[in-house]
Design a protein around this motif. Structure first.
Motif, PDB file in Angstrom:
ATOM      1  N   ARG A  37      46.843 -19.070  21.756  1.00  0.00           N
ATOM      2  CA  ARG A  37      46.124 -20.126  20.958  1.00  0.00           C
ATOM      3  C   ARG A  37      47.196 -21.398  20.407  1.00  0.00           C
ATOM      4  NH1 ARG A  37      46.653 -15.673  17.922  1.00  0.00           N
ATOM      5  NH2 ARG A  37      47.311 -15.895  15.994  1.00  0.00           N
ATOM      6  N   ASP A  38      48.154 -20.877  20.461  1.00  0.00           N
ATOM      7  CA  ASP A  38      49.152 -22.101  19.987  1.00  0.00           C
ATOM      8  C   ASP A  38      49.976 -22.449  21.107  1.00  0.00           C
ATOM      9  OD1 ASP A  38      48.566 -21.769  17.139  1.00  0.00           O
ATOM     10  OD2 ASP A  38      49.717 -20.017  17.175  1.00  0.00           O
TER      11      ASP A  38
ATOM     12  N   ALA B  89      29.202  -7.185  15.699  1.00  0.00           N
ATOM     13  CA  ALA B  89      30.435  -7.734  15.946  1.00  0.00           C
ATOM     14  C   ALA B  89      30.647  -9.382  16.174  1.00  0.00           C
ATOM     15  CB  ALA B  89      31.015  -6.999  17.136  1.00  0.00           C
ATOM     16  N   GLY B  90      29.578  -9.853  16.783  1.00  0.00           N
ATOM     17  CA  GLY B  90      29.390 -11.229  17.064  1.00  0.00           C
ATOM     18  C   GLY B  90      29.435 -12.066  15.533  1.00  0.00           C
ATOM     19  N   ILE B  91      28.624 -11.336  14.827  1.00  0.00           N
ATOM     20  CA  ILE B  91      28.636 -12.137  13.254  1.00  0.00           C
ATOM     21  C   ILE B  91      29.878 -12.012  12.430  1.00  0.00           C
ATOM     22  CG2 ILE B  91      27.729 -11.903  10.872  1.00  0.00           C
ATOM     23  CD1 ILE B  91      24.874 -10.880  12.294  1.00  0.00           C
ATOM     24  N   LEU B  92      30.502 -10.806  12.583  1.00  0.00           N
ATOM     25  CA  LEU B  92      31.637 -10.545  11.829  1.00  0.00           C
ATOM     26  C   LEU B  92      32.948 -11.489  12.536  1.00  0.00           C
ATOM     27  CD1 LEU B  92      31.573  -6.682  11.499  1.00  0.00           C
ATOM     28  CD2 LEU B  92      31.299  -8.570   9.600  1.00  0.00           C
ATOM     29  N   SER B  93      32.643 -11.756  13.750  1.00  0.00           N
ATOM     30  CA  SER B  93      34.074 -12.329  14.518  1.00  0.00           C
ATOM     31  C   SER B  93      33.939 -13.819  14.920  1.00  0.00           C
ATOM     32  CB  SER B  93      34.398 -11.807  15.844  1.00  0.00           C
ATOM     33  OG  SER B  93      33.083 -11.736  16.772  1.00  0.00           O
ATOM     34  N   ASN B  94      32.348 -14.346  14.553  1.00  0.00           N
ATOM     35  CA  ASN B  94      32.155 -15.802  14.753  1.00  0.00           C
ATOM     36  C   ASN B  94      32.258 -16.131  16.264  1.00  0.00           C
ATOM     37  OD1 ASN B  94      31.859 -16.389  12.056  1.00  0.00           O
ATOM     38  ND2 ASN B  94      33.934 -16.736  11.987  1.00  0.00           N
ATOM     39  N   SER B  95      31.935 -14.886  17.152  1.00  0.00           N
ATOM     40  CA  SER B  95      31.878 -15.138  18.642  1.00  0.00           C
ATOM     41  C   SER B  95      30.529 -15.149  19.392  1.00  0.00           C
ATOM     42  CB  SER B  95      32.664 -13.712  19.226  1.00  0.00           C
ATOM     43  OG  SER B  95      32.522 -13.915  20.653  1.00  0.00           O
ATOM     44  N   ASN B  96      30.207 -16.316  19.786  1.00  0.00           N
ATOM     45  CA  ASN B  96      28.967 -16.568  20.709  1.00  0.00           C
ATOM     46  C   ASN B  96      29.107 -15.532  21.837  1.00  0.00           C
ATOM     47  OD1 ASN B  96      27.795 -18.209  18.848  1.00  0.00           O
ATOM     48  ND2 ASN B  96      28.791 -19.828  19.940  1.00  0.00           N
ATOM     49  N   ALA B  97      30.301 -15.184  22.529  1.00  0.00           N
ATOM     50  CA  ALA B  97      30.283 -14.447  23.663  1.00  0.00           C
ATOM     51  C   ALA B  97      29.814 -13.057  23.282  1.00  0.00           C
ATOM     52  CB  ALA B  97      31.692 -14.502  24.272  1.00  0.00           C
ATOM     53  N   ILE B  98      30.395 -12.381  22.168  1.00  0.00           N
ATOM     54  CA  ILE B  98      30.158 -11.171  21.865  1.00  0.00           C
ATOM     55  C   ILE B  98      28.502 -11.100  21.520  1.00  0.00           C
ATOM     56  CG2 ILE B  98      30.450  -9.158  20.279  1.00  0.00           C
ATOM     57  CD1 ILE B  98      33.127 -10.050  20.340  1.00  0.00           C
TER      58      ILE B  98
ATOM     59  N   ILE C 158      41.899 -25.848  24.125  1.00  0.00           N
ATOM     60  CA  ILE C 158      40.509 -25.066  24.181  1.00  0.00           C
ATOM     61  C   ILE C 158      40.125 -24.206  23.161  1.00  0.00           C
ATOM     62  CG2 ILE C 158      40.370 -26.188  26.661  1.00  0.00           C
ATOM     63  CD1 ILE C 158      40.704 -23.103  27.421  1.00  0.00           C
ATOM     64  N   ALA C 159      41.162 -23.669  22.425  1.00  0.00           N
ATOM     65  CA  ALA C 159      41.101 -22.611  21.715  1.00  0.00           C
ATOM     66  C   ALA C 159      39.796 -22.753  20.628  1.00  0.00           C
ATOM     67  CB  ALA C 159      42.654 -22.405  20.791  1.00  0.00           C
ATOM     68  N   PRO C 160      39.667 -23.753  20.060  1.00  0.00           N
ATOM     69  CA  PRO C 160      38.740 -23.856  19.099  1.00  0.00           C
ATOM     70  C   PRO C 160      37.077 -23.459  19.800  1.00  0.00           C
ATOM     71  CG  PRO C 160      40.005 -25.735  18.680  1.00  0.00           C
ATOM     72  CD  PRO C 160      40.628 -25.057  20.046  1.00  0.00           C
TER      73      PRO C 160
ATOM     74  N   GLU D 188      33.705 -22.912  13.539  1.00  0.00           N
ATOM     75  CA  GLU D 188      34.422 -21.825  12.897  1.00  0.00           C
ATOM     76  C   GLU D 188      35.466 -21.127  13.576  1.00  0.00           C
ATOM     77  OE1 GLU D 188      32.008 -19.274  10.364  1.00  0.00           O
ATOM     78  OE2 GLU D 188      30.538 -20.898   9.959  1.00  0.00           O
ATOM     79  N   PRO D 189      36.614 -20.874  12.956  1.00  0.00           N
ATOM     80  CA  PRO D 189      37.668 -20.086  13.929  1.00  0.00           C
ATOM     81  C   PRO D 189      36.989 -18.759  13.987  1.00  0.00           C
ATOM     82  CG  PRO D 189      38.224 -20.133  11.760  1.00  0.00           C
ATOM     83  CD  PRO D 189      37.128 -20.955  11.742  1.00  0.00           C
ATOM     84  N   LEU D 190      37.637 -18.298  15.304  1.00  0.00           N
ATOM     85  CA  LEU D 190      37.229 -16.847  15.808  1.00  0.00           C
ATOM     86  C   LEU D 190      38.038 -15.942  14.945  1.00  0.00           C
ATOM     87  CD1 LEU D 190      37.170 -16.997  19.643  1.00  0.00           C
ATOM     88  CD2 LEU D 190      35.362 -17.026  18.162  1.00  0.00           C
ATOM     89  N   ILE D 191      37.510 -14.698  14.674  1.00  0.00           N
ATOM     90  CA  ILE D 191      38.220 -13.572  13.905  1.00  0.00           C
ATOM     91  C   ILE D 191      38.320 -12.349  14.897  1.00  0.00           C
ATOM     92  CG2 ILE D 191      38.065 -11.959  11.673  1.00  0.00           C
ATOM     93  CD1 ILE D 191      36.284 -13.898  10.536  1.00  0.00           C
TER      94      ILE D 191
END
Length: 319
Positions: free
Chosen positions: A186-187, A34-43, A193-195, A119-122
């Motif tokens: 995010r908008d 899920a971290g790879i698919l979503s570009n999320s370091n937290a996950i 801080i969203a990025p 890279e933006p989060l998915i």
């Protein structure tokens, strides 16, 4: 109800740790994917926590299977220290992961401040991930906690695993809430801080985790260093020995209690006020062990016949 025989307790503990192994392995694979698919370091960090949990459950099961083995030629004091070593180094490994995650988060934030947009989060894969992992953590916590209670509440390994499952669930929930807020705003208020919102959440999660892991590390290190057990445990041990000492008629000069894993060592400095045979000393020692285990499960008593407390008088001290 606590199982009557050590074999039953060991079987229940081993089963719980097998569940922990496969549960953590599943969560680690899900987190990394899920971290790879979503570009999320937290996950991704959540998945790495679970990977460490798999390794610790594997090691904990091996320790559990031999923890009750008595002294032998290789380990003249038995294997009780293995449990404290396990808890100490599990906390240390998690602290290392937290520091690594903090360093990566700071690097990402620094790069963003210098004009490099990550890279933006998915967000699509996140909903499934947080739902499944939250339920898995709750199941693992319940399994470990109730097994810990059934086995007498004296297994540090099960206690650590239950706490880890609960904390992993809380971290997952916190990450889900944080990433959800970033998605929704995010908008708006969180646009600035969203990025790097993912990195900010990692920082917050690490601050949440680090205090707990430091306490666990200090507690395990204290056991390995032989620091006295809590005043409540000392008082319980003292009360448990009163009847045996009163019947024998001697004088309790001093007593100490140390904890090592699931065991307690009660050192008794005792003057019988008369000549005694080795048989009488053995019988008194065994009586003390039985009584102490009523108050402190897993306790052992070292009875020392002496005229002095734990420290030699200065005029007699060989140093």
């Amino acid at each position: 109800m606590t199982p009557q025989y050590p074999e039953d307790r060991k079987r229940l503990e081993s089963r719980s740790l097998v569940v922990a192994m496969w549960g953590n392995l599943f969560m680690a694979a899900a987190g990394l994917l899920a971290g790879i698919l979503s570009n999320s370091n937290a996950i991704m960090m959540d998945g790495l926590f679970s990977l460490i949990g798999f390794g610790s459950a594997l090691l904990g099961r091996r320790i559990s299977l031999r923890i009750d083995a008595g002294p032998d030629k290789l380990r003249p004091f038995g294997y009780a220290a293995d449990e404290a070593i396990f808890a100490t180094f599990r906390s240390l490994s998690l602290l290392g992961l937290v520091l690594f995650a903090v360093a990566n988060a700071l690097k990402s934030i620094y790069s963003y401040l210098n004009g490099m947009v990550p890279e933006p989060l998915i967000f699509a894969p996140m909903i499934t991930y947080f739902s499944v992992i939250g339920v898995t953590c709750a199941i693992l916590w319940g399994f470990h906690y109730f097994t810990w209670r059934r086995t007498g509440r004296n297994s540090s390994i099960l206690q650590v695993e239950a706490k880890a499952a609960m904390f992993d669930g809380l971290v997952t929930a916190a990450a889900g809430v944080g990433l959800g807020a970033i998605y929704m705003f995010r908008d708006g208020p969180l646009a600035s801080i969203a990025p790097v919102g993912d990195s900010v959440i990692v920082m917050l999660l690490c601050l949440l985790a680090i205090g707990s892991y430091v306490r666990d590390f200090r507690g395990g290190l204290g056991e390995l260093a032989g620091i006295s057990a809590s005043p409540a445990k000392l008082a319980a041990a003292r009360r448990s020995l009163r009847a045996a000492i009163a019947e024998d008629g001697g004088t309790l000069l001093d007593m100490s209690v140390t904890k090592l894993g699931r065991t307690f060592l009660v050192s008794v400095y005792y003057d019988p006020d008369r000549a005694v045979s080795a048989m009488e000393v053995d019988r008194l020692n065994l009586r003390m062990i039985r009584d102490a285990r009523q108050a402190l499960p897993g306790a052992d008593v070292m009875l020392m016949i002496t005229e002095h407390p734990r420290r030699w008088p200065d005029e007699m001290n060989p140093n």
